[in-house]
Design a protein around this motif. Structure first.
Motif: not given
Length: 445
Positions: A95-110
């Protein structure tokens, strides 16, 4: 060309090495940093397409990284990697400017999928800036904007045909940019020093058509107090553009055909033929072959004009060009209106819109967005239209999530249970729909 230039920041060495291996194999160019302070000192934001940073690191946080690069280059996408407990914080970051977030552990393809979207957005904005700030004379790319195969092929045709003295017929739906294409053929050809004379055949009254097109002598009719050259003569050495030629009355088509064939005109009230050195470009939104077969358009005029035929595709067939065009139009509108360009424009969802009015409708939507009259990602629709099915589903989903959060006093765990969603999925949807106010405070509970 690299799939994207990525700066990856994480204090865990193994994660950096794994990310570098996978992303390099996937076609990205990757630079990794284990020290966030060092990364902020050394990374040139203009040399990268995206920054990926862990949220919690010793010495500096992902928020520090986000703040630093937002100040250095507002358009550089920053993606945050978060642990499960940091999801509400990551939502605030978006909401303050980050493009996106990815929760760990993340999928490499995602990760690759998210990076592809971020890199596309970055490169679109860079291309928009290039088109706006380009120095010197305009290029064909500045006039015929787009990366779709159809537009790339059209630019090639313009480069090939611009200086060849052949008449051309341009076909395309209303609003696709037929006059823009005609002007490009004129501007980048040998006739660019001459006049470009645009004639809307539907707008010239039949009663004065001959006088407007061919000119007249003094006294040729009541009110003709002086001789006057017509538009064909005015185009001497240049280009005459006959727009909406399908609207020209049949009785006049024979006279225009003769002028085009003989390259001469006879003014009203005169018997003398005057030679004209003109290239003719005609445009139509109908199928002139069918019109001629039906007797509504002269077949001989059609065949005379259609020596070369260029077709402009509708926006629906060049969706990859929509974000780029929209950005160019928005920036031009902001400059024209003396207003700031909206910083939160999301160009990635525009390709899903139908755009029946083609480029003209897209330009209007961009101008309304700059004026604050419509959301950039949701151009205003005509009354009675509720939007596409995905649009309606998304609105329903956002409203349902907001209502459930209010009912659970902001507890995402309870809301996720009531909605039958994993909590991670719910938090991603909260971030995607940009729920603010009470809802954004609630997601921290």
């Amino acid at each position: 060309m690299t799939r994207g230039r990525i700066a990856f920041i994480d204090d865990e060495k193994q994660l950096c090495e794994a990310a570098e291996d996978w992303l390099s194999v996937s076609g990205f160019t990757v630079a990794t940093y284990q020290n966030p302070a060092q990364a902020m000192r050394e990374i040139d934001p203009h040399a990268f397409d995206c920054v990926v940073s862990d949220l919690r690191m010793p010495g500096a946080s992902g928020f520090d990284v986000l703040t630093h690069f937002r100040a250095a280059d507002r358009d550089l996408p920053v993606i945050l990697l978060t642990g499960h407990g940091d999801v509400p914080v990551a939502v605030r970051a978006i909401q303050t400017g980050a493009y996106d977030f990815i929760e760990k552990p993340y999928d490499a393809d995602m990760l690759v999928t998210v990076l592809d979207r971020a890199v596309e957005r970055r490169r679109l904005r860079i291309e928009i800036d290039r088109l706006h700030d380009g120095a010197g004379a305009p290029s064909i790319e500045d006039r015929l904007i787009g990366i779709s195969p159809a537009i790339v092929a059209l630019r090639s045709s313009v480069a090939q045909l611009a200086s060849i003295n052949v008449d051309i017929l341009i076909t395309g739906q209303t609003g696709t940019g037929k006059e823009v294409l005609a002007r490009a053929l004129h501007e980048f050809g040998a006739r660019s020093a001459g006049n470009f004379v645009a004639i809307n055949c539907a707008a010239v009254p039949e009663s004065i058509f001959e006088s407007e097109i061919f000119g007249h002598e003094k006294g040729a009719f009541s009110g003709a107090v002086a001789e006057r050259a017509g538009k064909f003569e005015y185009g001497q050495g240049g280009t005459v553009f006959l727009d909406e030629i399908e609207s020209m009355p049949l009785a006049l088509q024979a006279k225009v055909l003769r002028a085009i064939q003989e390259r001469t005109v006879v003014r009203l009230g005169s018997n003398r033929e005057r030679p004209i050195d003109v290239r003719f470009i005609a445009a139509t939104k109908t199928d002139l072959r069918r019109e001629s077969e039906a007797g509504r358009f002269r077949s001989d005029l059609y065949y005379r004009l259609a020596t070369v035929e260029l077709a402009l595709p509708p926006l629906a067939e060049r969706r990859e060009d929509i974000p780029l065009l929209y950005g160019v139009f928005a920036r031009a509108a902001a400059e024209r209106f003396g207003m700031a360009l909206p910083q939160d424009m999301d160009l990635t969802g525009l390709g899903d819109q139908p755009w029946p009015g083609n480029v003209r409708e897209l330009k209007s939507a961009a101008e309304r967005a700059v004026l604050g009259l419509a959301s950039p990602a949701s151009p205003r629709r005509s009354r009675g239209q509720a939007g596409t099915l995905p649009d309606r589903v998304a609105r329903f989903e956002a409203e349902a999530i907001a209502q459930t959060l209010r009912m659970t006093n902001g507890s995402t765990a309870e809301a996720a249970e009531q909605l039958g969603l994993p909590r991670r999925t719910l938090n991603e949807k909260i971030a995607r729909y940009g729920l603010r106010g009470a809802d954004s405070e609630a997601v921290e509970g």
